[in-house]
Enzyme design. Sequence first.
Site, PDB file in Angstrom:
ATOM      1  N   SER A 299     -15.565-155.113  11.604  1.00  0.00           N
ATOM      2  CA  SER A 299     -16.227-154.903  12.884  1.00  0.00           C
ATOM      3  C   SER A 299     -15.821-156.020  13.849  1.00  0.00           C
ATOM      4  O   SER A 299     -14.631-156.236  14.065  1.00  0.00           O
ATOM      5  CB  SER A 299     -17.740-154.812  12.690  1.00  0.00           C
TER       6      SER A 299
ATOM      7  N   ASP B 123     -16.633-142.805  13.047  1.00  0.00           N
ATOM      8  CA  ASP B 123     -17.009-144.128  13.559  1.00  0.00           C
ATOM      9  C   ASP B 123     -16.742-144.170  15.067  1.00  0.00           C
ATOM     10  O   ASP B 123     -15.665-143.760  15.522  1.00  0.00           O
ATOM     11  CB  ASP B 123     -16.173-145.198  12.850  1.00  0.00           C
TER      12      ASP B 123
ATOM     13  N   HIS C 253     -19.508-147.055  10.105  1.00  0.00           N
ATOM     14  CA  HIS C 253     -19.482-148.442  10.552  1.00  0.00           C
ATOM     15  C   HIS C 253     -20.496-149.251   9.753  1.00  0.00           C
ATOM     16  O   HIS C 253     -21.645-148.850   9.602  1.00  0.00           O
ATOM     17  CB  HIS C 253     -19.822-148.504  12.046  1.00  0.00           C
TER      18      HIS C 253
END
Length: 296
Positions: free
Chosen positions: A126, A225, A255
């Site tokens: 991320s 995502d 995610h």
Amino acid sequence: MDPQLTARLPGPAIEISGFGRRAASWCGLVLPGSPPVPARVHRPAARPPAGLLVWAHGGSWQRGSAADWHDATAALAAWSGWTVISVDYRLAPRHRHPAAVQDVLTALGWARGQSAGLPLAVGGDSAGGTIAAGAALAARDRGLPLAAQVLAYPPFDPACAAPSYHRSPSAFPQAAALRRAWRARLGDGPAAVRDADGTRLYATHWQAPTLAGLAPAVLAVGRDDPVHDDVEAYAHRLREDGVPVRLLRPPGAVHGDVLRPDRPLLQSLARALRALRAGSTSERTHDDDERSPRPA
């Protein structure tokens, strides 16, 4: 390891449940730098490491820690056979860009000194993947060779404009929240600044004029995502500039899956690292990693 570095938070070897008896041991270190950088170092137990991976955790650039990501990075070390250096980089908004990239570069410099010829890679999930990609660009420009950049669902567009951000009103992360996180990271400053040695430190690859010469990329993202299109665009641009890309799309991945070691995404990254160890650099796109054999 440098005897001048004092180990803290020592941890015993642990068994990673659910995937045989591969285990990892860990310790906490403060890596020398300006400023010094705390990190947790996870080593695969009972065998020499195949390489060193510097990892930046997620958390929208504002939250998270190496302690919060401990189980994930321990599992990655155990399953991949690589030593994982999990970095407690400085967080926004108190420390805006490029502080986090600088901290990861400090860890890369330290890891290079410990590598004894083993391959060195950078990675993150991320927001940490965005940081790791920026560190990979700086490493290229400084002449620091990396075996790979290993990135799980990194966002790259501060405007969050791609269609994948707007396909589902309930998917995480939402575009509005991620845009706020980008603003907390960047403030009013430029997206690319120069470090003390003159190296440009990019907040996103879109500011770099070329990606040629970057380390081969292992990218992982789920089809649903919100950052999916950002990752696809990065893969496309890397390929256009001649950089090998392995794009993993584990079915059902969402995610945040790095923090769920029972899900296929972290296992897919571990297999990709083991393939690097074996010398595999073929460019592939994997849509069925969930059906691949699990680590033994």
